[in-house]
Scaffold this motif. Structure first.
Motif, PDB file in Angstrom:
ATOM      1  N   UNK A  93      43.368  49.066  40.815  1.00 40.79           N
ATOM      2  CA  UNK A  93      42.142  48.357  41.173  1.00 40.79           C
ATOM      3  C   UNK A  93      40.924  49.255  41.003  1.00 40.79           C
ATOM      4  N   UNK A 108      34.373  38.350  40.796  1.00 40.08           N
ATOM      5  CA  UNK A 108      34.521  39.443  39.848  1.00 40.08           C
ATOM      6  C   UNK A 108      35.348  40.592  40.428  1.00 40.08           C
ATOM      7  N   UNK A 116      36.217  51.246  35.212  1.00 39.55           N
ATOM      8  CA  UNK A 116      36.157  50.932  33.783  1.00 39.55           C
ATOM      9  C   UNK A 116      35.140  49.828  33.504  1.00 39.55           C
ATOM     10  N   UNK A 117      35.179  48.782  34.309  1.00 41.28           N
ATOM     11  CA  UNK A 117      34.231  47.688  34.112  1.00 41.28           C
ATOM     12  C   UNK A 117      32.806  48.172  34.284  1.00 41.28           C
ATOM     13  N   UNK A 119      40.187  49.899  37.362  1.00 40.89           N
ATOM     14  CA  UNK A 119      39.592  48.758  36.672  1.00 40.89           C
ATOM     15  C   UNK A 119      38.129  48.588  37.080  1.00 40.89           C
ATOM     16  N   UNK A 120      37.858  48.833  38.331  1.00 43.86           N
ATOM     17  CA  UNK A 120      36.480  48.702  38.814  1.00 43.86           C
ATOM     18  C   UNK A 120      35.581  49.733  38.109  1.00 43.86           C
ATOM     19  N   UNK A 130      38.901  39.627  40.711  1.00 46.35           N
ATOM     20  CA  UNK A 130      39.524  39.659  39.386  1.00 46.35           C
ATOM     21  C   UNK A 130      39.876  41.084  38.987  1.00 46.35           C
ATOM     22  N   UNK A 131      38.956  42.002  39.266  1.00 51.15           N
ATOM     23  CA  UNK A 131      39.216  43.401  38.924  1.00 51.15           C
ATOM     24  C   UNK A 131      40.427  43.937  39.679  1.00 51.15           C
ATOM     25  N   UNK A 132      40.536  43.573  40.936  1.00 47.31           N
ATOM     26  CA  UNK A 132      41.680  44.021  41.735  1.00 47.31           C
ATOM     27  C   UNK A 132      42.979  43.430  41.180  1.00 47.31           C
ATOM     28  N   UNK A 133      42.940  42.158  40.889  1.00 49.90           N
ATOM     29  CA  UNK A 133      44.152  41.500  40.401  1.00 49.90           C
ATOM     30  C   UNK A 133      44.561  42.032  39.025  1.00 49.90           C
ATOM     31  N   UNK A 134      43.604  42.032  38.110  1.00 47.67           N
ATOM     32  CA  UNK A 134      43.946  42.489  36.757  1.00 47.67           C
ATOM     33  C   UNK A 134      44.264  43.982  36.739  1.00 47.67           C
ATOM     34  N   UNK A 135      43.463  44.751  37.457  1.00 47.10           N
ATOM     35  CA  UNK A 135      43.693  46.198  37.503  1.00 47.10           C
ATOM     36  C   UNK A 135      45.067  46.525  38.042  1.00 47.10           C
ATOM     37  N   UNK A 136      45.472  45.831  39.069  1.00 46.63           N
ATOM     38  CA  UNK A 136      46.781  46.066  39.663  1.00 46.63           C
ATOM     39  C   UNK A 136      47.895  45.719  38.678  1.00 46.63           C
TER      40      UNK A 136
END
Lengths: 213, 213, 213, 213
Positions: free
Chosen positions: B160, A151, B166-167, B163-164, A154-160
């Motif tokens: 990153x 998880x 936000x999630x 996104x962290x 994924x957050x790092x990849x998608x967030x980036x």
DNA sequence: CATGAATGAGGGTTCATTCAT
DNA sequence: TATGAATGAACCCTCATTCAT
């Protein structure tokens, strides 16, 4: 494709350009209808309300187009690193090739209410699942580190990726988004790479330990 | 703190909770005023319009509070890796400690129009500058890689973290955000780390080269 | 003149220029106060409300300044024709010399509600009375016709002058208002002149009689 | 007349009575809509805004109704004196027959801003042109004096009529407006009449000459 | 299926007026 | 007497949605 589907796509396309041009909140259903060359009321034969158009637009893009494409692309690849590379490349090319779409997904879709964002989740979840599958595969094969959860990775990849695309949209596209692929890939690969084969990782220790004080 | 500043803060706080509760667009100025215990018109003695409230809220948070705190924290540290760690830790604790604020910054502030987002740039830019300064320092000291530009590194780090958070907000806070610090730090550190001291980096080569096909 | 009167005049002058500049309805009490260099609330120590300012401004002008001046001017004159001439000359010079005032009396004062116009009546009535006195005097002396009532004559005289001033104001003052004196006087004199010494006035007969059909 | 025109007239009529009853500024669009028996928003399908209603009302009256009627009336007449008579008669009957309309034209239309008055000019200009045409015709035929310009003559005629109507409106109509026709006509005719056939006009000489001093 | 005229709730904003200081 | 911060009623206008045709 029957008549119904044609008109459905007609509205969606009109909405896409109107949303991108003036933003979700300032876009009126009437303007979308006019752009689509149909009557105002007709929109409501295909969509339940204005938010629904945005939801469908998002879902059609992320769930029904981007995700399948990415899944297919990754499917035939064995090396998790290459999977990640292709994923990154695909993402940046996909949005880099369609500014209008990018603007909506990156900017306008975020102007919606919590409820609508909730409704968008299923669409994005498919994409998230794919990312996590890549990570999991890499971890199983010992290529990706295990001290970072699926998880979080994924957050790092998608967030980036998300941030890179957003900055590009807001920069008025002064550079091709695809030019960012290698650089972003390098960062993301090492972010999830398994360096355990290297002994003594001072850089993975707790920060305090390499504190200079 | 004089009376004027007190009332100013009163409105800002009321707006904070109202925005967080019902979202920026559905929040009415009247409701904010009621929550602040003042008349509707009084709001306009302190803010030029509704958007201005959101802008000030954002600026007060990111530019006048979060950024200075982060700057101060990082200033006394020598090791770039530790700087990064403290930055990540601070970011996640800052938002993890104030859900209402997080909700606004992560969700509601993105519901605003392009123009308002434009007005928010100066605030976030200060924060971005700090991130890039950390990267630059690390690159000079040879600790951080040079094959990734400051800007891209910043996008990966901020994207990153963003996104962290936000999630976490959307997850209804089922876990403390601070528990994510180490994991996220590990990923981000390796994302920007300089591995050139290790010979043969198959994982930095062009993907094709390690393609299994 | 005591302090009270000074401040009273201060506000009235400020109102005059603000009303002229932006119109009665768009002028705010706050702006008048600022121009007068006093606090908003102070205005209400001298005037009961915004309409009152306009009323007083009108009354001060028409009743307390223009009317006395005109009365004094006419008083020492014997010939009704000369009285009329001096009256016309004075009216056009009075307004022609003060555009700001003209604008308010001709344009802004008419933007007020019926009630306020009602309140302005006493002021204008004094001026009307003077006009009718001139007419009456002329009729008594046999110089002015008697087949037109005082009231109608007054309406013709005042209406004409009013229209002439209004057109001048709206024309952006491309000509001096005083240049109109002789022309207007000639028309108004003959309008009320007693031509009965001339036998056979085909032009006073009922129109049908000189109809060409 | 189709449905669209019917509703258009419906709103215009409702506005007419509401404006007359409470004045332009205090009349709300909502009240007009209610009187017309339609929804608030419907008003905006036929008029661009509140000012537009007043403008259209004025233009429809002066430009599209009163002016053509007056033009037609005057057209078939040869004698300029009769033309003037018919013009005066028509004007006073027109307004005397419709108090509501008179109130708006005479009182409420003057409550509008400078800009709106500017927009009304084209309507009134047509009426002005007709007056000036009558004057010009009379001058050519030697019936009307030439020492008064068309423009000034028009100002005297229109100003007088305007004042007569306004006084009637403000007098709560205690007398029929039409009863004023002959009196006003007599005054206006002599105001513009060519008396040059009479030798020695002491009453046209410069005032100083008959000064009693 | 398609239309588009009609709706009417809703909200940001202004500003004349008040009153505690 | 003077202030000016605070008030809150009032209003124009937009636009998503409906429904008779």
């Amino acid at each position: 494709m029957n008549k119904k589907e044609i008109k459905y796509g007609l509205i969606l396309n009109a909405a896409k350009s109107v949303f991108a041009e003036m933003g979700y909140h300032k876009a009126s259903v009437s303007k979308i209808a006019k752009k689509a060359g149909i009557g105002d009321g007709t929109v409501y034969l295909y969509f339940s309300n204005k938010e629904d158009i945005l939801k469908k637009l998002f879902h059609n893009t992320i769930h029904d187009d981007l995700s399948p494409k990415a899944e297919e692309l990754v499917e035939g690849i064995n090396d998790p690193r290459l999977k990640l590379y292709e994923f990154v490349r695909n993402h940046l090319h996909y949005f880099g090739d369609d500014y209008t779409l990018s603007r909506i997904i990156q900017i306008e879709a975020r102007q919606s209410s919590s409820e609508i964002r909730e409704a968008m989740k299923p669409g994005i979840r498919r994409y998230f699942t794919l990312i996590e599958a890549i990570i999991e595969d890499g971890q199983k094969k010992g290529v990706f580190r295990k001290d970072i959860s699926k998880k979080t990775a994924r957050q790092v990849i998608f967030g980036s990726l998300d941030e890179v695309v957003t900055c590009w949209v807001l920069s008025s596209r002064t550079y091709p988004l695809s030019s960012k692929v290698d650089e972003v890939y390098r960062a993301l690969l090492t972010a999830v790479y398994n360096f355990s084969f290297i002994e003594n990782f001072p850089w993975t220790m707790q920060p305090k330990e390499f504190s200079t004080k």
